[in-house]
Design a protein around this motif. Sequence first.
Motif, PDB file in Angstrom:
ATOM      1  N   PRO A  44      18.143  19.475  77.595  1.00 35.27           N
ATOM      2  CA  PRO A  44      17.518  20.502  76.753  1.00 35.27           C
ATOM      3  C   PRO A  44      17.565  21.879  77.409  1.00 35.27           C
ATOM      4  O   PRO A  44      17.513  22.005  78.635  1.00 35.27           O
ATOM      5  CB  PRO A  44      16.074  20.005  76.621  1.00 35.27           C
ATOM      6  CG  PRO A  44      16.138  18.537  76.906  1.00 35.27           C
ATOM      7  CD  PRO A  44      17.229  18.380  77.924  1.00 35.27           C
ATOM      8  N   PHE A  45      17.667  22.903  76.583  1.00 40.15           N
ATOM      9  CA  PHE A  45      17.678  24.282  77.063  1.00 40.15           C
ATOM     10  C   PHE A  45      16.634  25.133  76.330  1.00 40.15           C
ATOM     11  O   PHE A  45      15.804  25.790  76.960  1.00 40.15           O
ATOM     12  CB  PHE A  45      19.072  24.888  76.866  1.00 40.15           C
ATOM     13  CG  PHE A  45      19.168  26.336  77.240  1.00 40.15           C
ATOM     14  CD1 PHE A  45      19.330  26.723  78.564  1.00 40.15           C
ATOM     15  CD2 PHE A  45      19.082  27.330  76.272  1.00 40.15           C
ATOM     16  CE1 PHE A  45      19.401  28.067  78.917  1.00 40.15           C
ATOM     17  CE2 PHE A  45      19.162  28.674  76.604  1.00 40.15           C
ATOM     18  CZ  PHE A  45      19.318  29.040  77.932  1.00 40.15           C
ATOM     19  N   LEU A  46      16.667  25.125  75.025  1.00 41.13           N
ATOM     20  CA  LEU A  46      15.716  25.911  74.243  1.00 41.13           C
ATOM     21  C   LEU A  46      14.313  25.319  74.355  1.00 41.13           C
ATOM     22  O   LEU A  46      14.143  24.101  74.399  1.00 41.13           O
ATOM     23  CB  LEU A  46      16.144  25.953  72.779  1.00 41.13           C
ATOM     24  CG  LEU A  46      17.491  26.630  72.505  1.00 41.13           C
ATOM     25  CD1 LEU A  46      17.923  26.391  71.069  1.00 41.13           C
ATOM     26  CD2 LEU A  46      17.418  28.124  72.806  1.00 41.13           C
ATOM     27  N   GLU A  47      13.322  26.197  74.402  1.00 42.71           N
ATOM     28  CA  GLU A  47      11.938  25.764  74.539  1.00 42.71           C
ATOM     29  C   GLU A  47      11.156  26.082  73.270  1.00 42.71           C
ATOM     30  O   GLU A  47      11.347  27.129  72.645  1.00 42.71           O
ATOM     31  CB  GLU A  47      11.288  26.450  75.744  1.00 42.71           C
ATOM     32  CG  GLU A  47      11.962  26.103  77.065  1.00 42.71           C
ATOM     33  CD  GLU A  47      11.292  26.778  78.253  1.00 42.71           C
ATOM     34  OE1 GLU A  47      10.216  27.385  78.049  1.00 42.71           O
ATOM     35  OE2 GLU A  47      11.839  26.708  79.356  1.00 42.71           O
ATOM     36  N   VAL A  48      10.269  25.169  72.893  1.00 37.05           N
ATOM     37  CA  VAL A  48       9.460  25.341  71.683  1.00 37.05           C
ATOM     38  C   VAL A  48       8.321  26.315  71.968  1.00 37.05           C
ATOM     39  O   VAL A  48       7.577  26.160  72.937  1.00 37.05           O
ATOM     40  CB  VAL A  48       8.893  23.991  71.206  1.00 37.05           C
ATOM     41  CG1 VAL A  48       7.959  24.190  70.016  1.00 37.05           C
ATOM     42  CG2 VAL A  48      10.028  23.035  70.846  1.00 37.05           C
ATOM     43  N   ARG A  49       8.183  27.327  71.105  1.00 33.69           N
ATOM     44  CA  ARG A  49       7.080  28.290  71.223  1.00 33.69           C
ATOM     45  C   ARG A  49       6.076  28.132  70.088  1.00 33.69           C
ATOM     46  O   ARG A  49       4.901  28.438  70.263  1.00 33.69           O
ATOM     47  CB  ARG A  49       7.619  29.724  71.222  1.00 33.69           C
ATOM     48  CG  ARG A  49       8.569  30.028  72.362  1.00 33.69           C
ATOM     49  CD  ARG A  49       7.843  30.044  73.699  1.00 33.69           C
ATOM     50  NE  ARG A  49       8.775  30.301  74.786  1.00 33.69           N
ATOM     51  CZ  ARG A  49       8.784  29.648  75.926  1.00 33.69           C
ATOM     52  NH1 ARG A  49       7.891  28.698  76.160  1.00 33.69           N
ATOM     53  NH2 ARG A  49       9.667  29.938  76.859  1.00 33.69           N
TER      54      ARG A  49
END
Length: 281
Positions: A7-12
């Motif tokens: 994973p790279f993108l993080e949930v905001r």
Amino acid sequence: MLPYPDPFLEVRTKLLNDEYGTLALCAGYQGKEWRAGPFADHLLQWLPYAALNQESQNTFAMHNWVEMIRMASAHVYKTRKTQSRGEIGELILHIACVTEFQTTPVLCKLILKTSSNDTVKGFDGVHIRLLEDGDFELWLGESKFYKNPRRAITEAVDSVRDHIAPSFLDTEKAMLVGHIAENIPRRDELIRLFRSSTSSDELLRKAVFPILIAYNSSVAASFDEVSAELVGHLNDEVEELRQKFGSSLAGINLRFQLIFLPMNDKARLVDSFDRRLEAFV
């Protein structure tokens, strides 16, 4: 199951309990800079999973990875003609659906491109999502990779409105029915949904429409590191865009999943991705 990249993108932001749930993903920062380069690396890692058929994906290995990346790249483009790069949006939509909602791609539209800079019409993503109760959902995605998020929302809603017309769905079903691989979950049921003899109303009852809006964010451009203040401002920005989406839905009674990706600068991501792809095209 294929070994997907880390994973790279993080949930905001994550809101999943209403008629159009909302997810906001963030590329983050590194050395006081928005991570355009690392994000482009991540997109390149995912490219074979979105632009190669299942047979090619299953043969991807150390001995042929350059050949596989080159084959996948050919389905995107071979020149640096434009800053639009809608394929990046399709790729981000693919990543978000698989990693955040555990969908299985039924068909990746990038595979259908037969020449560089070609455009494939119809839904940008066709996935299946298995549910805990044994049922399934058909995810029919739209991606918009724009500078202006409000324009992106307007055009995404217009695209959905066009794509749910019976005449369009009949054409889309005819195109999809012959491209469902043997290992796709619930394959026989999907084929039945896509047959011309099956009412498109039945297909729509199974459908969820994930909408990716990747856009230039004033908030993302105003910060140089992840902080509670950044998250708070992003949540406010995303909520405003979510309300804009809701107000655009007149006459459309469908299930949606909104996926927002605020960018510091779209052009930087396009340039970073282009430079990485140049080695393979």
